[in-house]
Write an enzyme that holds these catalytic residues in place. Structure first.
Site, short mmCIF file in Angstrom:
data_model
loop_
_atom_site.label_atom_id
_atom_site.label_comp_id
_atom_site.label_asym_id
_atom_site.label_seq_id
_atom_site.Cartn_x
_atom_site.Cartn_y
_atom_site.Cartn_z
N HIS A 8 0.83 -1.21 0.00
CA HIS A 8 0.00 0.00 0.00
C HIS A 8 0.85 1.25 0.00
O HIS A 8 2.04 1.21 0.30
CB HIS A 8 -0.96 0.02 1.20
CG HIS A 8 -0.32 0.06 2.55
ND1 HIS A 8 -0.05 -1.08 3.29
CD2 HIS A 8 0.10 1.10 3.33
CE1 HIS A 8 0.50 -0.74 4.44
NE2 HIS A 8 0.61 0.59 4.51
N GLU A 44 -7.58 4.38 10.00
CA GLU A 44 -7.16 4.14 8.62
C GLU A 44 -8.28 3.52 7.81
O GLU A 44 -9.14 2.81 8.33
CB GLU A 44 -5.91 3.25 8.57
CG GLU A 44 -6.15 1.83 9.04
CD GLU A 44 -4.91 0.94 8.88
OE1 GLU A 44 -3.80 1.41 9.19
OE2 GLU A 44 -5.07 -0.21 8.46
N HIS A 79 4.04 7.22 3.59
CA HIS A 79 4.96 6.09 3.51
C HIS A 79 4.54 5.15 2.38
O HIS A 79 3.42 5.22 1.88
CB HIS A 79 5.04 5.33 4.84
CG HIS A 79 3.76 4.67 5.26
ND1 HIS A 79 2.79 5.30 5.98
CD2 HIS A 79 3.30 3.40 5.04
CE1 HIS A 79 1.79 4.45 6.21
NE2 HIS A 79 2.06 3.31 5.64
N GLU A 129 7.60 0.87 5.02
CA GLU A 129 6.96 -0.09 5.92
C GLU A 129 7.06 -1.47 5.28
O GLU A 129 6.85 -1.61 4.07
CB GLU A 129 5.49 0.31 6.11
CG GLU A 129 4.68 -0.66 6.96
CD GLU A 129 3.20 -0.27 7.05
OE1 GLU A 129 2.81 0.80 6.54
OE2 GLU A 129 2.43 -1.07 7.59
CO CO Z 1 0.95 1.63 6.26
#
Ligand code: CO
Length: 135
Positions: A8, A44, A79, A129
């Site tokens: 993602h 999120e 990120h 990440e």
């Molecule tokens: Co993330």
């Protein structure tokens, strides 16, 4: 260790509902999952796009990592996250490489996944990440 795919892109937003509506109107995509992740100080929403996701992140308060990010830089790309099969092996490889890790041990992220962050100073100015996914 080798990255499997782009899991993602994390995008920091001020207002999650507004951002979800914007992505629906502009790009015709809808979240399949929405969750408060307390340890990370965010709510999120995960929007599937092909085999990857857009992860919209609204800070739970100003005194959180994403809250501080939005205060200093505004909304935007926060990120990128890559899938790996074994996050512990990936982290020990990165340690051997002398990588600047934020997490030496995996932590639990959204969807209960084991995740870890690598500092943006480590490579290409990008907060990175790793997400452990099932094979
Ligand atoms: Co993330």
């Amino acid at each position: 260790m080798k990255l499997l795919n782009l899991d993602h892109v994390g995008i920091a937003v001020r207002d999650l509902d507004e951002a979800i509506a914007g992505y629906a109107d502009r790009y015709g995509v809808e979240p399949m999952h929405r969750e408060v992740v307390d340890p990370q100080g965010v709510e999120e929403a995960m929007i599937p796009v092909g085999g990857s996701f857009i992860q919209l992140l609204q800070p739970l308060g100003p005194d959180t990592p994403v809250g501080r990010f939005v205060a200093s830089r505004g909304e935007g790309l926060h990120h990128v996250a890559y899938a790996v099969t074994d996050i512990v092996t990936a982290l020990s490889h990165l340690e051997e490489q002398g990588a600047e890790l934020i997490d030496r041990e995996p932590r639990i992220g959204g969807r209960g996944a084991r995740i870890a962050f690598v500092h943006p100073k480590d490579l290409a100015g990008t907060l990175t990440e790793l997400v452990e996914v099932a094979d």
